[in-house]
Enzyme design. Structure first.
Site, mmCIF file in Angstrom:
data_model
loop_
_atom_site.group_PDB
_atom_site.id
_atom_site.type_symbol
_atom_site.label_atom_id
_atom_site.label_comp_id
_atom_site.label_asym_id
_atom_site.label_seq_id
_atom_site.Cartn_x
_atom_site.Cartn_y
_atom_site.Cartn_z
ATOM 1 C CB SER A 545 52.417 -17.779 -6.400
ATOM 2 O OG SER A 545 51.471 -17.167 -5.537
ATOM 3 C CG ASP A 790 48.573 -21.843 0.355
ATOM 4 O OD1 ASP A 790 47.696 -20.999 0.083
ATOM 5 O OD2 ASP A 790 49.436 -22.224 -0.457
ATOM 6 C CG HIS A 793 49.130 -20.726 -3.642
ATOM 7 N ND1 HIS A 793 49.594 -20.135 -2.478
ATOM 8 C CD2 HIS A 793 49.622 -19.998 -4.667
ATOM 9 C CE1 HIS A 793 50.345 -19.089 -2.789
ATOM 10 N NE2 HIS A 793 50.380 -18.976 -4.105
#
Length: 813
Positions: A545, A790, A793
């Site tokens: 990702s 998160d 990312h």
């Protein structure tokens, strides 16, 4: 003593074909130029546009169009808030699903690339009121599928905008002039609280008229503002008014001012010295207030178009329309400037369903706004105006070539005949040679050697270079007041979980930094320059990702120049293929979190993150097979190796990571990471037919503090680290070192086989950015979702954009 004379250099025999050879070469060069000038315009990419003679664009019906709309408020940034009906919750969207079908023909669909091709190197101006701006914004939305413009305006005033499409060198401008003639607001209140205006009906508004000579196409319109109370002046003298309620001033009505202002505007265009452009006169756009006037509760609630036999043009709209047609025909007869009528009135009369009504703002906003039944929703019926403009520009292109240039083949062969005559004359007029057919060798040789050819024209963009001592992997983050270079409002490709601005991240200071490597400055990312570097090429992102995060950052950075088309073969977001039409450039992403063949054996596993079977000596063919078609490949890995996994080599189980299975050796995730990476790089260097360039993007550190990712860890810092405030350690350091070691070996092997590998080393820079992650701002705070903080990312826009600055630099080198 005898006088001294210069000694003649020795003579050698001249090559007999030398002079003729130069003439032949010159002739060939000129012939190629003639072909380019006279024939290539007729073999252009797009065919001419034409309609049958019995086609009447101004009359017809609206028919169903299941493919509409061609853009949304998510893909176009130029929509005026008050026309953004989708944003403000209009419940019925059926009004978008119609297209105009004229009598006797079908319209070609609007093609953004074709339109930009037709106006390449040209300029368009919209002149009029807010409906002119409405049309300009519609056009920019329609074009956004190919390229997004740069704002080149000299002013911050939205009424005078200048937008530039760099790839096509097209300029689109708007000039606010609601009366077309000189006007001054004499009283902000006036008889009916809409102001009182002084209109100088015989003096054109110089704000647009003085600029018109710079434009190739002008779209002019008027109408709505003439309903306001006004005082009329001609030759500087008061001659009458409309609803001024002043004694001894004749009420000449708004019909008089509308006609005279329109006449003055068209005459000014016809009399404009040096203006060679084309003018399109767009006819009146009917409003659709029902059950009251605009300021007395009137509204427009219909949900479908009228049929042509269900309504007629009447009252003020009809009178304005007839005046426009009469003044247009008169101006057309004067033959000063080529004019075309863009007659949209009948088509728009049938669309009472296309206005914003009350959906030009949020229903809970406390704003003093009336229902809008004048302007048009975007997307909406107004897009048809630009469809007609597209058609008429195509027709002008045909007329322009055949009338300005004549028959191309006749001109070509005439030019060729002239070229042959010149060649013969050139042969017959060679400089005289000595009678014994000799020439002076030394003087001839020196003159030829000293006359170097003229240098080639400079490229549009210079090559990129940095000093040798520049280490782009080491440095500091420094303040950048100009950042960011896009927002979540201007880029539609941001993954929701990385859309930190949308989900209310309170501190925006993390956007205001740029990477400064040791001993040098990086060039800023230039979207147009980047696209020039990769024109006609293809680029693949391979990994997890974070590879997708990287790709989406690049598309956001490029969105200032062009939006790509989605040409993916699947709806799976993990395998996307995006195409930049104007540059013939493709970007793809291939989901492969382990880079090798992998199967999920258990969706739960020892720690509830699944248990995977990894075939460490078998590359994942989901990416390895397709990449031979790509010019550039960016490979990365890292985060998924923390998951429990069983390791297979040559089809045999050889160990695991945290599998908790008896008699299976735990080789740890370090083993699987290194072996998978080795297999991937070896597969690239051994790939038959692959001639591209490979970039290895190094590990991206995470920044969980006060707990692991699934145990309350978070990343709440609001500024970057300095270089001396942290260091790479633990698993991140081990992964990074393994990548470096495997890369060096693959680079050595690849060099011998003609495969170029480059290191995109971002680890040191990203280590210093604990402030750039979404944390909890990847969803609404009130949403009932099971999502951890998160800290892996990166927000978009955010520090990850630096990865593409480095990619830009390395491609330029």
């Amino acid at each position: 003593m005898k006088p001294s004379y210069p000694v003649k250099p020795p003579l050698r025999r001249q090559q007999s074909g030398h002079g003729v050879g130069k003439v032949v070469l010159l002739s060939a060069v000129v012939l190629v130029l003639l072909v380019k000038i006279f024939l290539l315009p007729y073999t252009r990419r797009y065919p001419p546009i034409g309609l049958p003679e019995n086609c009447d664009l101004s009359k017809g019906e609206w028919v169903r169009d299941p493919d509409a709309p061609y853009y949304t408020n998510k893909t176009c940034f130029t929509i005026q808030e008050h026309q953004n009906c989708m944003k403000y919750g209009r419940p019925d969207l059926d009004f978008l699903k119609w297209r105009w079908q004229p009598e006797g023909c079908d319209l070609p669909r609007f093609d953004a690339a074709w339109f930009l091709h037709l106006v390449r190197g040209k300029s368009l101006a919209f002149v009029g009121d807010s409906l002119a701006r409405n049309q300009m914004q519609s056009l920019m939305c329609l074009l956004s599928g190919v390229e997004r413009p740069q704002d080149m305006s000299d002013s911050k005033d939205d009424n005078f905008k200048r937008m530039f499409y760099p790839t096509y060198r097209v300029t689109i401008s708007i000039f606010w002039s609601p009366f077309l003639v000189k006007a001054q607001l004499a009283d902000t209140d006036g008889p009916n609280h809409t102001g009182l205006w002084n209109l100088y009906l015989d003096e054109v508004d110089e704000k647009w008229a003085s600029q018109l000579h710079k434009f190739d196409y002008v779209i002019i319109s008027d109408g709505n503002w003439f309903t306001r109370p006004s005082l009329f002046y001609e030759q500087k003298k008061l001659v009458g008014c409309h609803y001024c309620l002043i004694e001894n001033v004749t009420d000449l009505t708004l019909h008089y001012s509308h006609r005279m202002a329109f006449r003055t505007a068209l005459r000014a265009i016809n009399g404009l010295a040096g203006f060679k452009g084309k003018v399109f006169v767009r006819s009146i756009s009917p409003s659709h207030f029902e059950n009251g006037e605009w300021n007395k509760g009137g509204n427009c609630k219909r949900k479908r178009p009228y049929r042509s036999n269900e309504t007629t043009l009447e009252s003020l709209d009809r009178e304005f329309y007839e005046q426009q047609l009469e003044e247009f025909r008169q101006a057309e007869r004067e033959q000063g400037v080529r004019m075309r009528l863009l007659d949209t009135t009948q088509a728009m009369l049938l669309r009472p369903d296309g206005h914003p009504s009350r959906y030009g703002h949020s229903i809970h906003e406390s704003v003093a706004m009336y229902n809008d039944c004048v302007h048009w929703c975007l997307p909406g019926p107004i897009d048809m105006w630009n469809q007609l403009l597209f058609l008429m520009l195509g027709e002008l292109r045909i007329w322009g070539y055949h009338h300005a240039h004549g028959n191309p083949r006749t001109l070509f062969f005439s030019a060729l005949l002239l070229l042959l005559v010149l060649a013969i004359i050139s042969c017959c007029n060679q400089p005289p040679l000595p009678s014994d057919n000799y020439e002076h060798s030394s003087s001839s040789a020196s003159s030829l050697s000293s006359s170097s050819p003229s240098p080639p024209p400079p490229p549009r963009y210079p090559s990129i270079g940095l000093p040798r001592e520049c280490d782009i992997s080491q440095g500091e983050w420094v303040r950048d007041p100009d950042a960011p270079y896009y927002t979540n409002q201007t880029c539609f490709t941001i993954q929701e979980h990385q859309n930190c601005m949308k989900y209310g991240r309170p501190d925006m200071d993390f956007l205001k930094w740029r990477w400064r490597p040791a001993a040098c400055e990086l060039p800023r990312f230039d979207a147009a320059w980047f696209l020039e570097l990769v024109r006609g090429k293809s680029l693949a992102f391979v990994g997890d990702s974070l590879a997708r995060n990287h790709m989406q950052s690049l598309m956001c950075l490029l969105s200032k120049v062009e939006y790509p088309k989605d040409i993916s073969d699947t709806t799976d977001e993990n395998f996307k293929r995006m195409f930049y039409t104007a540059y013939n450039f493709t970007i793809s992403t291939f989901w492969s979190p382990f880079l090798v063949k992998a199967q999920e054996a258990d969706t739960d596993g020892p720690n509830h993150t699944g248990l995977w079977n990894l075939y460490l000596d078998e590359v994942d063919d989901n990416w390895a097979s397709p990449i031979r078609e790509f010019d550039y490949v960016i490979v990365s890995d890292g985060n998924w190796f923390t998951r429990p996994a069983m390791f297979y080599e040559k089809g045999e189980l050889v160990g695991c990571h945290f599998c908790l299975v008896d008699n299976v050796t735990d080789l740890t995730l370090r083993y699987s990471h290194r072996m998978a990476f080795r297999t991937a790089l070896r597969a690239i260097t051994e790939l038959d037919g692959f001639g591209g360039k490979v970039f290895l993007r190094t590990v991206s550190p995470s920044h969980f503090e006060n707990g692991e990712w699934n145990k309350g860890g978070n990343c709440v810092r609001t500024r970057p680290f300095r270089g001396n405030e942290t260091r790479l350690e633990g698993l991140d350091l081990e992964f990074y070192e393994a990548q470096m070691e495997e890369f060096r070996e693959a680079e050595r092997v690849g060099r011998a086989k003609g495969v170029e590998l480059k290191m995109l080393d971002t680890t040191g820079a990203m280590l210093l950015r604990p402030d750039g992650h979404p944390s909890r701002y990847g969803h609404w705070a009130h949403e009932n979702v099971t999502l951890y903080n998160d800290c892996v990312h990166w927000c978009l826009p955010g520090p990850i954009d630096m990865w593409n600055t480095l990619l830009f630099l390395m491609l330029g080198e």
